[in-house]
Design a protein around this motif. Structure first.
Motif, mmCIF file in Angstrom:
data_model
loop_
_atom_site.group_PDB
_atom_site.id
_atom_site.type_symbol
_atom_site.label_atom_id
_atom_site.label_comp_id
_atom_site.label_asym_id
_atom_site.label_seq_id
_atom_site.Cartn_x
_atom_site.Cartn_y
_atom_site.Cartn_z
ATOM 1 N N LEU A 222 -43.752 16.927 6.944
ATOM 2 C CA LEU A 222 -44.693 17.221 8.023
ATOM 3 C C LEU A 222 -44.486 16.210 9.138
ATOM 4 C CD1 LEU A 222 -48.072 18.073 6.253
ATOM 5 C CD2 LEU A 222 -46.677 19.600 7.646
ATOM 6 N N ALA B 208 -45.179 15.166 13.393
ATOM 7 C CA ALA B 208 -45.927 15.415 14.619
ATOM 8 C C ALA B 208 -45.032 15.961 15.726
ATOM 9 C CB ALA B 208 -46.604 14.128 15.076
ATOM 10 N N THR C 7 -48.155 24.117 12.117
ATOM 11 C CA THR C 7 -49.336 24.129 11.267
ATOM 12 C C THR C 7 -50.362 23.178 11.873
ATOM 13 O OG1 THR C 7 -50.154 23.890 9.002
ATOM 14 C CG2 THR C 7 -48.477 22.310 9.720
ATOM 15 N N HIS C 8 -51.451 22.952 11.177
ATOM 16 C CA HIS C 8 -52.500 22.071 11.694
ATOM 17 C C HIS C 8 -52.956 21.126 10.594
ATOM 18 C CE1 HIS C 8 -55.656 20.966 14.574
ATOM 19 N NE2 HIS C 8 -56.459 20.839 13.517
ATOM 20 N N HIS C 9 -53.016 19.847 10.950
ATOM 21 C CA HIS C 9 -53.468 18.815 10.018
ATOM 22 C C HIS C 9 -54.973 18.648 10.194
ATOM 23 C CE1 HIS C 9 -53.799 15.089 7.847
ATOM 24 N NE2 HIS C 9 -52.503 15.004 7.650
ATOM 25 N N ASN C 10 -55.742 19.144 9.240
ATOM 26 C CA ASN C 10 -57.200 19.160 9.392
ATOM 27 C C ASN C 10 -57.794 17.758 9.466
ATOM 28 O OD1 ASN C 10 -57.293 21.945 9.431
ATOM 29 N ND2 ASN C 10 -57.645 22.124 7.229
ATOM 30 N N ASP D 23 -56.898 16.402 12.720
ATOM 31 C CA ASP D 23 -57.174 17.355 13.801
ATOM 32 C C ASP D 23 -56.037 17.357 14.825
ATOM 33 O OD1 ASP D 23 -58.492 19.331 15.171
ATOM 34 O OD2 ASP D 23 -59.757 17.930 16.313
ATOM 35 N N THR D 24 -54.818 17.528 14.285
ATOM 36 C CA THR D 24 -53.616 17.423 15.109
ATOM 37 C C THR D 24 -52.628 18.500 14.704
ATOM 38 O OG1 THR D 24 -53.910 15.024 15.196
ATOM 39 C CG2 THR D 24 -51.731 15.865 15.795
ATOM 40 N N PHE E 260 -49.151 19.870 13.592
ATOM 41 C CA PHE E 260 -47.981 19.317 12.928
ATOM 42 C C PHE E 260 -46.940 20.427 12.784
ATOM 43 C CE2 PHE E 260 -50.191 15.498 12.143
ATOM 44 C CZ PHE E 260 -49.318 14.565 11.598
#
Length: 508
Positions: free
Chosen positions: A213, A215, A227-230, A233-234, A236
């Motif tokens: 994963l 950024a 995707t989204h890193h909960n 809140d970013t 990825f």
């Protein structure tokens, strides 16, 4: 969840299971089964002189054929190494007058695909087949779904295999059971990877792990999976390459690092592309792309010898020799050799004119580097069957590569072509942070033009370069494509245990 539709055979198997369970037979026992021997080892090692070594054997495997002779069954089982015949006689496995096990399990309960264990001794039948005389039989797993029908000879070898790719790739577990050559492909894949590890480890390279994963999806020009890193809140991305992290480690003081990287590119699928794939990348300080070519030749020669005992490998209808050294030719000369056109001095407009002249359709939003790549791919790539290093690429094609020490406008890069396909990509790595920033900025301009494969700017990587990275050579090798060639498989799906497939109806 609704019960999937059951075929008539599946219903019968479930009825057999219920009958056995009613008779007190556990069809899925949770017990250690002490296997002592394997099929091929017994068949290759048993003789009259060695019979004492096989007077007490314990084997286990999946039933592939049953020949019912009344009070005697001839059963062939397949274990991890091959197939062997069992001689199962009622009076031997049911001593005394209690034949309930014979009736409930052997006679009326066993099916093709069931997994059983047998103890006994090895012997040779009147027909000359090495077999096991069973003293006991244990049902280890009841198979509730029938295996696809295949035709085998008397030795158990498949001569009419199931070839439907939809079935084979989606149900690889069944494919491995009924098509024994498939397992050999994946055994060779592991041997290939272990050979590479041994080659690198003995030369002092260090295997490492870097993030999947990321950024910023850097290190290659490709469309990423987002995707989204909960927790953070970013947004990825699944990595498209591990290059920039490995070069951070060179900055940090490691001289030679490598990683077998699972990469993900949200692009097309065909016989040589899968959205999830494996790449080997390594980076070595104080080396250049000339050293890398020599080292790559040594590695590929070693792989061929490890898998085949020779540097000559059959790929389809071609014979490819991995004996070093390999041919070397610049990308401009390769295009000229195949088209008669010298593109080395052309600008973007001139390259578009050549593409039009050669009837090559190209997108309007790509620059000079991509145009040369399109020209090479359409006119030249497929012509390089024997291992060939395509060298000295235009700077526009290679935003992470050091400029050529003696040829203005070019970089020190090579791609290894084998059987008309790229197998490896390598550079003298760019370590000038100011030049690297300018290259990234050029990539951003391409992104603004609509090129969704252009690179992002990785500011942390630029910061790492500002600390100073020694002269470095790096390479990426496509493990899946290399495995295709070394095992003579026509499709990348044939060397992936579980290739991506469209979702199927869960009721099937």
């Amino acid at each position: 969840m609704s019960q999937p539709h059951l075929s008539e055979q599946e219903i019968i198997r479930r009825e057999k299971l219920q009958a056995m369970q009613s008779a007190g037979v556990d069809a899925f026992p949770a017990a250690l089964y002490p296997v002592t021997h394997y099929s091929v080892d017994i068949k290759e090692g048993f003789t009259e002189e060695t019979a004492a070594n096989y007077a007490a054997v314990c084997v286990a495997g999946r039933i592939m054929s049953i020949n019912d002779k009344g009070k005697v069954f001839f059963i062939k089982i397949q274990d991890t190494k091959g197939i062997i015949q069992l001689y199962v006689k009622r009076d031997n496995i049911c001593p005394g007058e209690d034949f309930s096990f014979w009736d409930n399990v052997v006679k009326h309960g066993l099916d093709l695909g069931d997994i059983i264990g047998v103890t006994g001794y090895a012997f040779i039948t009147k027909t000359g087949e090495t077999s096991i005389h069973a003293d006991s039989l244990t049902l280890l797993t009841k198979s509730l779904k029938p295996l696809p029908v295949v035709k085998r000879d008397d030795e158990g070898n498949v001569f009419d295999a199931v070839t439907d790719p939809e079935f084979r790739y989606r149900q690889r577990y069944a494919d491995l059971i009924i098509n024994p050559d498939v397992k050999d492909t994946f055994v060779k894949r592991t041997k290939l990877i272990n050979t590479i590890r041994e080659f690198l480890n003995t030369q002092g390279a260090l295997e490492v792990d870097t993030p999947v994963l990321q950024a910023i999806p850097g290190g290659a020009a490709a469309r990423p999976f987002a995707t989204h890193h909960n927790a953070l809140d970013t947004p990825f991305y699944l990595r498209i390459a591990n290059e920039l992290y490995l070069k951070r480690l060179i900055v940090g003081g490691f001289d030679w690092v490598y990683e077998f990287s699972r990469n993900f590119r949200n692009e097309g699928m065909d016989r040589t592309h899968n959205p999830e794939f494996t790449v080997l990348e390594w980076y070595t300080a104080y080396k250049d792309y000339f050293w890398m070519m020599e080292t790559t030749e040594q590695l590929f020669e070693k792989i061929a010898l490890a898998l085949h005992g020779t540097t000559v490998v059959t790929v389809g209808d071609k014979t490819i020799d991995f004996k070093a050294p390999f041919k070397r030719i610049s990308i401009h000369d390769a295009i000229k050799e195949n088209t008669g056109i010298d593109v080395s001095g052309l600008d973007e407009e001139g390259l578009r004119g050549v593409c039009k002249q050669l009837h090559i359709d190209v997108p309007t939003n790509i620059g000079k580097g991509k145009l040369i790549d399109e020209l090479f791919g359409a006119t030249s790539e497929h012509t390089f069957i024997q291992p060939t290093f395509i060298i000295d690429y235009p700077v526009e094609m290679s935003p992470l590569t050091k400029k050529h020490r003696s040829k203005p406008g070019l970089v020190e890069r090579f791609e290894l072509m084998v059987n008309g396909k790229e197998i490896a990509n390598a550079y003298s790595e760019l370590n000038d942070p100011i030049d690297q920033r300018e290259r990234f900025e050029e990539q951003m301009k391409l992104m603004e033009r609509g090129d969704d494969e252009a690179m992002f700017i990785d500011h942390d990587f630029l910061r790492a370069l500002e600390y100073g990275m020694p002269p470095t050579a790096g390479i990426g090798i496509g493990i899946d494509r290399l495995c295709m060639m070394m095992t003579n498989q026509p499709s990348i799906q044939d060397v992936l245990l579980f290739p991506q497939m469209r979702p199927e109806n869960p009721a099937n």
